[in-house]
Design a protein around this motif. Structure first.
Motif, PDB file in Angstrom:
ATOM      1  N   ALA A 168      -5.740  38.111 -21.465  1.00 23.48           N
ATOM      2  CA  ALA A 168      -4.392  37.801 -20.988  1.00 23.48           C
ATOM      3  C   ALA A 168      -4.250  36.310 -20.716  1.00 23.48           C
ATOM      4  N   ALA A 169      -3.156  35.737 -21.183  1.00 22.89           N
ATOM      5  CA  ALA A 169      -2.925  34.305 -20.986  1.00 22.89           C
ATOM      6  C   ALA A 169      -2.056  34.009 -19.781  1.00 22.89           C
ATOM      7  N   LYS A 174      -4.432  36.276 -15.600  1.00 20.05           N
ATOM      8  CA  LYS A 174      -5.693  35.611 -15.918  1.00 20.05           C
ATOM      9  C   LYS A 174      -6.336  35.019 -14.663  1.00 20.05           C
ATOM     10  N   GLY A 175      -7.604  35.370 -14.474  1.00 20.61           N
ATOM     11  CA  GLY A 175      -8.341  34.842 -13.332  1.00 20.61           C
ATOM     12  C   GLY A 175      -8.171  35.625 -12.055  1.00 20.61           C
ATOM     13  N   GLY A 216     -14.946  36.269 -20.670  1.00 24.28           N
ATOM     14  CA  GLY A 216     -14.715  35.571 -19.410  1.00 24.28           C
ATOM     15  C   GLY A 216     -13.609  36.188 -18.574  1.00 24.28           C
ATOM     16  N   ASP A 217     -13.275  37.422 -18.876  1.00 28.76           N
ATOM     17  CA  ASP A 217     -12.217  38.150 -18.171  1.00 28.76           C
ATOM     18  C   ASP A 217     -12.796  38.716 -16.874  1.00 28.76           C
TER      19      ASP A 217
END
Length: 368
Positions: A168-169, A174-175, A216-217
């Motif tokens: 997801a952008a 994201k994050g 990196g999700d």
């Protein structure tokens, strides 16, 4: 008489709500508001109402507004709910908030307390049980065809799998490791509470698959949640965010079993099956034939109009605050459960007791 409504937050959900209001005889959509001028203007033109770019201006220039519908989003789909909802409550307006009530349980507690102080209705779009199958299920329960609840199994999430995955952008996702928990668990937990009552204990085992880790999700996307209800019944919720393809029952299924019978709802709006626990049924191997009620639809979007109409009915009928369907208190309950899910996960699967809800005192205008 139709209820005058102003919507704040004119992205996808806001326009969805506006479309529902335009076809509802109880609704009079008077204005739309968004801090992004282009969105407000486009929505105003589409729906034939006036555009505003601040909630204060909308409320002060539309004095007859009765309901402010908060459809803003934000981090975890809820971080922009608190400020406009509190502002509208401060003006003495009834408020409907998209789910979740907030992405912070402390803000949710404050919202419920503020609405109680101002004596205004605070509702939340807990739309997953405003359906024909849920109504039929309640009839089974109220007529005694279920008996004492034994267990409740819910499976809700999104179909997907590794081949369909993309990181997801959006900065609201994201994050943020708890996006799925905070943005989605409101729905299945609200349905389980609707049928089974308050939850007293929660234990969670959650994780994310390797393809998310490799990308990196950080989202904790797989949730296995064990529940104990105040009634003594037990429950289990499995929810995942597109990490696999669901099997039997599809993306949304709920099975509730009692001492006299069991029902299962499939695909939220589609159908309900009921199995009676008659004397002499075989213990294993042979399943009794169910009574199946198929409502002939799989259109999940119908739940939005159903839920919004119910809120307008309750506002129009001036129901007792504790009788408001899909209330802020109901939404707070499932936020407390989500918070407990997160806490149990962080403690490695420890048993957690959710924070108790504020007590109900009763409305003196309705209690004789």
């Amino acid at each position: 008489m139709a209820v005058k409504i102003g919507i704040v937050g004119m992205n996808g959900i806001g326009n969805n709500h506006a479309n529902c209001y335009k076809t509802d005889e109880l609704a009079d959509l008077a204005a739309v508001c968004d801090v992004v001028k282009e969105r407000a203007d486009a929505a105003a033109e589409k729906h034939g109402v006036k555009a505003y770019y601040s909630l204060k201006d909308m409320i002060e220039n539309e004095p007859d507004l009765e309901v402010v519908d908060v459809t803003t989003g934000g981090i975890d789909n809820g971080s922009w709910h608190f400020e406009p909802a509190m502002e509208a409550i401060g003006y003495g307006k009834h408020v409907l908030v998209e789910k979740p009530l907030s992405n912070d349980v402390r803000e949710a507690r404050e919202l419920v307390a503020a609405a109680d102080r101002k004596k205004v209705y605070l509702g939340c779009n807990l739309n997953h049980y405003f359906t024909s199958p849920a109504e039929k299920a309640k009839q089974y329960m109220e007529s005694g065809d279920i008996g004492e609840t034994v267990y409740c199994l819910a499976k809700m999430g999104f179909n997907g799998g590794e081949a369909n995955y993309g990181l997801a952008a959006s900065p609201k996702i994201k994050g943020h490791p708890y996006f799925h928990m905070r943005a989605f668990l409101t729905h299945p937990l609200s349905v389980m509470r609707y049928f089974c009552g308050d939850v007293t204990h929660i234990q969670t085992f959650s994780d994310r698959p390797g393809f998310r880790r490799s990308a990196g999700d950080v989202m904790v996307s797989i949730n296995s949640i064990h529940l104990k209800f105040a009634s003594g019944a037990v429950g289990y919720l499995l929810s995942q965010r597109g990490d696999a393809v669901y099997g039997l029952g599809g993306w949304w299924s709920l099975e509730l079993a009692g001492t006299r019978g069991t029902f299962c709802i499939e695909n939220c709006v589609e159908k309900i099956s009921y199995w009676r626990a008659d004397k002499g049924i075989p213990a294993i191997s042979v399943q009794p034939e169910p009574v199946v009620t198929d409502f002939g639809t799989n259109d999940f979007n119908s739940t939005f109009g159903n839920r919004l109409h119910a809120f307008l009915e309750d506002v129009s009928n001036k129901v007792a605050f504790e009788n408001l369907r899909g209330s802020g208190r109901d939404a707070l309950a499932v936020m407390e459960y989500t918070h407990a899910v997160q806490e149990s996960y962080e403690r490695g699967g420890e048993l957690v007791r959710p924070n108790p809800l504020p007590p109900l005192h009763g409305d003196p205008h309705f209690m004789k």
